[in-house]
Enzyme design. Structure first.
Site, PDB file in Angstrom:
ATOM      1  N   ASP A   8       0.783  -1.288  -0.179  1.00 44.22           N
ATOM      2  CA  ASP A   8       0.022  -0.054  -0.093  1.00 44.22           C
ATOM      3  C   ASP A   8       0.803   1.316   0.000  1.00 44.22           C
ATOM      4  OD1 ASP A   8      -2.464   1.586   0.517  1.00 44.22           O
ATOM      5  OD2 ASP A   8      -1.812   1.747   2.488  1.00 44.22           O
ATOM      6  N   MET A   9       0.483   2.594  -0.112  1.00 42.90           N
ATOM      7  CA  MET A   9       1.290   3.621  -0.192  1.00 42.90           C
ATOM      8  C   MET A   9       1.069   4.339   0.855  1.00 42.90           C
ATOM      9  SD  MET A   9       1.755   6.394  -3.282  1.00 42.90           S
ATOM     10  CE  MET A   9       0.426   7.119  -3.088  1.00 42.90           C
ATOM     11  N   ASP A  10      -0.027   5.323   1.291  1.00 40.75           N
ATOM     12  CA  ASP A  10      -0.446   6.143   2.286  1.00 40.75           C
ATOM     13  C   ASP A  10       0.027   5.387   3.592  1.00 40.75           C
ATOM     14  OD1 ASP A  10      -0.916   8.741   0.653  1.00 40.75           O
ATOM     15  OD2 ASP A  10      -2.613   7.303  -0.089  1.00 40.75           O
ATOM     16  N   LYS A 141     -10.821  -0.256  -2.194  1.00 40.59           N
ATOM     17  CA  LYS A 141     -10.574  -0.571  -0.813  1.00 40.59           C
ATOM     18  C   LYS A 141     -11.694  -0.550  -0.042  1.00 40.59           C
ATOM     19  CE  LYS A 141      -5.630  -0.695  -1.107  1.00 40.59           C
ATOM     20  NZ  LYS A 141      -4.273  -0.174  -0.577  1.00 40.59           N
ATOM     21  N   ASP A 166      -1.432  -0.488   6.346  1.00 40.34           N
ATOM     22  CA  ASP A 166      -1.593   0.040   7.625  1.00 40.34           C
ATOM     23  C   ASP A 166      -2.937   0.375   8.146  1.00 40.34           C
ATOM     24  OD1 ASP A 166      -2.082   2.042   5.813  1.00 40.34           O
ATOM     25  OD2 ASP A 166      -1.506   3.497   7.375  1.00 40.34           O
TER      26      ASP A 166
END
Length: 214
Positions: A8-10, A141, A166
């Site tokens: 995931d990124m953020d 998501k 996260d």
């Protein structure tokens, strides 16, 4: 056997959740609907267009939903360029994964313009073989499609991949895609019993070990 790790990124590559909170608070506040900390936590991991759609009916004389989205994204991108730094242990994790001969991908709810901004700002674009944004999916998501299609871009079945998340919504997406899931929880989720569905939980990517990747 794990053949790839899909990030995931953020909140995973960089601590961008505060940027999203600041941008949403600013834009929604200007439109008469300030964003509380609880509001931000409840929508963590969702696409920004989904967040805007949820709050749009209560805004005062707003522009189009797309314009609201664009204003928030522009502000987050600005903050990333000014203040974005990698999460603790990110370089360690990327190097370790490469050393194990595994592929690396990215599956995010954020738009692709932001993906390129983040990877350029952090100087890590060369590590990633496949990038996929839920902006092109019908559902973001916690629907699993963003992870399923990220795996496809790597030429792999989802079962051969481990996702790094996260947020709870992201964790649900990864598990629904039938991936092994590592959660490095956002501080707001530390101790949340819902995270028990993760296969592995670490306080930081700095704690990632080769044995976790098998």
């Amino acid at each position: 056997m794990i053949k790839a790790v899909i990030f995931d990124m953020d909140g995973v590559l960089l601590d961008s959740e505060p940027f999203w909170q600041r941008a949403q608070s600013q834009v929604f506040g200007e439109l008469g609907r300030p964003m509380s900390q609880a509001d931000c936590e409840a929508t963590m991991g969702l696409r920004i267009d989904q967040v805007v759609a949820l709050r749009y009916p209560d805004l005062i004389n707003p522009p189009s939903q797309q314009t609201v989205v664009e204003r928030i994204v522009a502000e987050v991108n600005r903050l990333i360029r000014l203040e974005g730094t990698p999460k603790e242990g990110l370089d360690h994790a990327l190097t370790l994964i490469r050393d194990q001969g595994l592929h690396i991908g990215l599956a995010t709810s954020s738009p692709m313009t932001m993906v390129h901004n983040v990877l350029e700002t952090l100087g890590i674009a060369h590590h990633f073989e496949a990038l996929h944004s839920a902006e092109v999916e019908r559902f973001g998501k916690p629907h699993p499609d963003v992870y399923i299609h990220a795996a496809e871009k790597l030429g792999l079945d989802p079962e051969a991949c481990m996702a790094v998340e996260d947020s709870f919504n992201g964790l649900l997406a990864a598990k629904a895609a039938r991936m092994k899931a590592l959660i490095v929880p956002d501080p707001a989720l530390v101790g949340d019993p819902r995270l028990a569905i993760a296969d592995l939980k670490l306080p930081s990517l700095a704690r990632l070990e080769a044995t976790h990747l098998r």
